[in-house]
Write a protein that holds these residues in place. Structure first.
Motif, mmCIF file in Angstrom:
data_model
loop_
_atom_site.group_PDB
_atom_site.id
_atom_site.type_symbol
_atom_site.label_atom_id
_atom_site.label_comp_id
_atom_site.label_asym_id
_atom_site.label_seq_id
_atom_site.Cartn_x
_atom_site.Cartn_y
_atom_site.Cartn_z
ATOM 1 N N VAL A 1 -1.095 13.917 16.292
ATOM 2 C CA VAL A 1 -2.518 13.726 15.981
ATOM 3 C C VAL A 1 -2.941 14.621 14.810
ATOM 4 C CG1 VAL A 1 -4.873 13.946 16.852
ATOM 5 C CG2 VAL A 1 -3.067 13.037 18.337
ATOM 6 N N ALA A 2 -2.580 15.900 14.906
ATOM 7 C CA ALA A 2 -2.969 16.834 13.846
ATOM 8 C C ALA A 2 -2.326 16.465 12.519
ATOM 9 C CB ALA A 2 -2.560 18.262 14.248
ATOM 10 N N GLY A 3 -1.072 16.070 12.563
ATOM 11 C CA GLY A 3 -0.363 15.719 11.338
ATOM 12 C C GLY A 3 -0.925 14.470 10.679
ATOM 13 N N ALA A 4 -1.251 13.456 11.475
ATOM 14 C CA ALA A 4 -1.799 12.221 10.918
ATOM 15 C C ALA A 4 -3.134 12.481 10.233
ATOM 16 C CB ALA A 4 -1.964 11.174 12.021
ATOM 17 N N MET A 5 -3.989 13.270 10.885
ATOM 18 C CA MET A 5 -5.285 13.578 10.285
ATOM 19 C C MET A 5 -5.126 14.449 9.041
ATOM 20 S SD MET A 5 -7.328 11.850 11.984
ATOM 21 C CE MET A 5 -8.772 12.449 11.103
ATOM 22 N N SER A 6 -4.192 15.393 9.104
ATOM 23 C CA SER A 6 -3.944 16.262 7.957
ATOM 24 C C SER A 6 -3.417 15.470 6.769
ATOM 25 C CB SER A 6 -2.946 17.354 8.342
ATOM 26 O OG SER A 6 -2.631 18.166 7.234
ATOM 27 N N MET A 7 -2.503 14.543 7.037
ATOM 28 C CA MET A 7 -1.955 13.723 5.963
ATOM 29 C C MET A 7 -3.039 12.858 5.327
ATOM 30 S SD MET A 7 1.269 14.211 5.338
ATOM 31 C CE MET A 7 1.641 12.699 4.474
ATOM 32 N N ALA A 8 -3.877 12.247 6.175
ATOM 33 C CA ALA A 8 -4.940 11.390 5.655
ATOM 34 C C ALA A 8 -5.912 12.190 4.799
ATOM 35 C CB ALA A 8 -5.681 10.714 6.809
ATOM 36 N N ALA A 9 -6.340 13.339 5.332
ATOM 37 C CA ALA A 9 -7.293 14.169 4.597
ATOM 38 C C ALA A 9 -6.676 14.699 3.304
ATOM 39 C CB ALA A 9 -7.757 15.328 5.466
ATOM 40 N N GLY A 10 -5.430 15.166 3.397
ATOM 41 C CA GLY A 10 -4.757 15.715 2.220
ATOM 42 C C GLY A 10 -4.573 14.686 1.127
ATOM 43 N N GLU A 11 -4.121 13.485 1.511
ATOM 44 C CA GLU A 11 -3.928 12.425 0.526
ATOM 45 C C GLU A 11 -5.257 12.004 -0.093
ATOM 46 O OE1 GLU A 11 -1.462 10.643 -0.924
ATOM 47 O OE2 GLU A 11 -0.011 12.023 -0.079
ATOM 48 N N TYR A 12 -6.287 11.902 0.746
ATOM 49 C CA TYR A 12 -7.581 11.459 0.230
ATOM 50 C C TYR A 12 -8.145 12.457 -0.776
ATOM 51 C CZ TYR A 12 -12.306 9.643 -0.004
ATOM 52 O OH TYR A 12 -13.495 9.138 -0.466
ATOM 53 N N VAL A 13 -8.080 13.741 -0.421
ATOM 54 C CA VAL A 13 -8.599 14.772 -1.319
ATOM 55 C C VAL A 13 -7.786 14.834 -2.609
ATOM 56 C CG1 VAL A 13 -8.924 17.257 -1.612
ATOM 57 C CG2 VAL A 13 -9.591 16.163 0.532
ATOM 58 N N SER A 14 -6.465 14.803 -2.470
ATOM 59 C CA SER A 14 -5.590 14.897 -3.631
ATOM 60 C C SER A 14 -5.772 13.718 -4.580
ATOM 61 C CB SER A 14 -4.131 14.979 -3.174
ATOM 62 O OG SER A 14 -3.256 14.942 -4.277
ATOM 63 N N VAL A 15 -5.738 12.506 -4.034
ATOM 64 C CA VAL A 15 -5.848 11.320 -4.873
ATOM 65 C C VAL A 15 -7.273 11.155 -5.405
ATOM 66 C CG1 VAL A 15 -5.506 8.822 -4.962
ATOM 67 C CG2 VAL A 15 -3.949 10.232 -3.630
ATOM 68 N N GLU B 1 -4.150 -0.190 -14.254
ATOM 69 C CA GLU B 1 -4.481 -0.639 -12.909
ATOM 70 C C GLU B 1 -3.284 -0.511 -11.972
ATOM 71 O OE1 GLU B 1 -7.387 -1.460 -11.619
ATOM 72 O OE2 GLU B 1 -8.313 -0.999 -13.553
ATOM 73 N N THR B 2 -2.083 -0.580 -12.531
ATOM 74 C CA THR B 2 -0.876 -0.527 -11.709
ATOM 75 C C THR B 2 -0.719 0.814 -11.005
ATOM 76 O OG1 THR B 2 0.252 -2.069 -13.188
ATOM 77 C CG2 THR B 2 1.636 -0.759 -11.724
ATOM 78 N N VAL B 3 -1.007 1.898 -11.712
ATOM 79 C CA VAL B 3 -0.788 3.237 -11.154
ATOM 80 C C VAL B 3 -2.094 4.009 -10.980
ATOM 81 C CG1 VAL B 3 1.539 3.394 -12.081
ATOM 82 C CG2 VAL B 3 -0.378 4.150 -13.484
ATOM 83 N N ARG B 4 -3.215 3.331 -11.036
ATOM 84 C CA ARG B 4 -4.492 4.013 -10.919
ATOM 85 C C ARG B 4 -4.677 4.560 -9.505
ATOM 86 N NH1 ARG B 4 -10.110 1.875 -13.644
ATOM 87 N NH2 ARG B 4 -11.248 3.844 -13.458
ATOM 88 N N ALA B 5 -5.288 5.737 -9.407
ATOM 89 C CA ALA B 5 -5.469 6.402 -8.122
ATOM 90 C C ALA B 5 -6.353 5.587 -7.188
ATOM 91 C CB ALA B 5 -6.087 7.782 -8.353
ATOM 92 N N GLN B 6 -5.919 5.450 -5.927
ATOM 93 C CA GLN B 6 -6.681 4.746 -4.902
ATOM 94 C C GLN B 6 -6.699 5.614 -3.640
ATOM 95 O OE1 GLN B 6 -5.958 0.413 -4.572
ATOM 96 N NE2 GLN B 6 -4.499 0.643 -6.253
ATOM 97 N N PRO B 7 -7.698 6.478 -3.505
ATOM 98 C CA PRO B 7 -7.738 7.462 -2.417
ATOM 99 C C PRO B 7 -7.689 6.860 -1.015
ATOM 100 C CG PRO B 7 -9.347 8.011 -4.103
ATOM 101 C CD PRO B 7 -8.834 6.654 -4.437
ATOM 102 N N VAL B 8 -8.485 5.823 -0.763
ATOM 103 C CA VAL B 8 -8.543 5.240 0.580
ATOM 104 C C VAL B 8 -7.203 4.620 0.957
ATOM 105 C CG1 VAL B 8 -9.636 3.487 2.030
ATOM 106 C CG2 VAL B 8 -11.027 4.838 0.437
ATOM 107 N N GLN B 9 -6.603 3.898 0.028
ATOM 108 C CA GLN B 9 -5.299 3.287 0.284
ATOM 109 C C GLN B 9 -4.248 4.348 0.594
ATOM 110 O OE1 GLN B 9 -2.614 1.863 -2.927
ATOM 111 N NE2 GLN B 9 -2.957 -0.168 -2.072
ATOM 112 N N ALA B 10 -4.240 5.424 -0.184
ATOM 113 C CA ALA B 10 -3.266 6.494 0.020
ATOM 114 C C ALA B 10 -3.479 7.183 1.360
ATOM 115 C CB ALA B 10 -3.366 7.513 -1.114
ATOM 116 N N ALA B 11 -4.735 7.453 1.718
ATOM 117 C CA ALA B 11 -5.039 8.125 2.979
ATOM 118 C C ALA B 11 -4.631 7.261 4.170
ATOM 119 C CB ALA B 11 -6.527 8.456 3.051
ATOM 120 N N PHE B 12 -4.973 5.981 4.120
ATOM 121 C CA PHE B 12 -4.652 5.071 5.221
ATOM 122 C C PHE B 12 -3.142 4.911 5.370
ATOM 123 C CE2 PHE B 12 -3.861 0.778 6.901
ATOM 124 C CZ PHE B 12 -4.562 0.855 8.094
ATOM 125 N N SER B 13 -2.446 4.722 4.262
ATOM 126 C CA SER B 13 -0.992 4.554 4.296
ATOM 127 C C SER B 13 -0.313 5.775 4.891
ATOM 128 C CB SER B 13 -0.449 4.296 2.891
ATOM 129 O OG SER B 13 -0.949 3.095 2.360
#
Length: 233
Positions: free
Chosen positions: A59-73, A141-153
């Motif tokens: 649980v902690a890891g999934a939330m951390s990954m989502a938050a980290g990816e979203y903030v980073s991207v 568009e191919t490599v443009r940052a997509q925060p929500v997609q990265a966080a969800f994935s």
């Protein structure tokens, strides 16, 4: 003409965004959860405690990954937007300079000066900002940052990855738990590396080996730590 129409190249660069986040999430899910389970098990904890630690880590890891990816991207996306705003303003105030700049880029890539100027003018007539974003800044568009997609994935694949060693720990008796989790997790990592390499068009063997190596190292070090401290939680 027929050959050109029928010829189709399956490029993989459009997968970079989600593939990176998905592989990172699944890899972290397997490695961190398996290492956590092995470390706690090496400290002679009960199976209930091991499972509790594993679920908490999931649980902690999934939330951390989502938050980290979203903030980073999101930070990457903010930078891209700022660069595009600067470029848009420059196009509005000094379009001749921008044409020369783009023509120089094409000239440096091998076009003759006259042709480079023609290409720059035609591309800018079609989409000036898009041309500069792609060829001057390197944004497409191919490599443009997509925060929500990265966080969800990342969150989803971390959960799936973490669930694999956790399921093995749940179904394996205490005496065999460490060996079973370690071997199965290395197998999962090898499969992940192979699939990721296949999706990215890289060597399957190399992809599997590099992921498995770092996973084995993480699990080995965590097991040593748990064995040294030997604390029963």
């Amino acid at each position: 003409m027929r050959n050109l129409m029928s010829h189709h190249e399956a490029h993989r660069s459009n997968r970079i965004g989600w593939l990176r986040a998905a592989v990172l999430g699944a890899n972290d899910g397997i490695v961190s959860t398996a290492s956590l389970i092995i470390g706690v098990a090496a400290a002679n904890a009960t199976q209930e405690t091991i499972l509790l630690a594993g679920v908490s880590g999931l649980v902690a890891g999934a939330m951390s990954m989502a938050a980290g990816e979203y903030v980073s991207v999101s930070s990457q996306s903010d930078t891209e937007k700022a660069d595009l705003a600067i470029e848009k303003k420059s196009l509005e105030t000094d379009i001749d300079f921008e044409k020369n700049e783009l023509a120089t880029i094409y000239q440096n890539r091998g076009l003759e000066p006259v042709l480079a100027r023609q290409v720059a003018e035609q591309l800018m007539a079609h989409d000036a900002l898009g041309a500069h974003a792609r060829d001057e800044i390197g944004i497409s568009e191919t490599v443009r940052a997509q925060p929500v997609q990265a966080a969800f994935s990342s969150a989803v694949t971390f959960t799936v990855g973490a669930a694999l060693p956790l399921l093995v720990a749940w179904t394996t008796p205490g005496n065999n738990l460490i060996v079973a989790v370690a071997i199965s997790s290395l197998f999962f990592l090898a499969c992940l590396g192979a699939v990721a390499a296949r999706a990215g068009g890289a060597s399957i063997a190399i992809g599997a080996i590099r992921v498995t190596f770092w996973g084995a190292l993480a699990m080995g070090l965590t097991s040593i730590v748990g064995d040294i401290f030997g604390v029963v939680v």
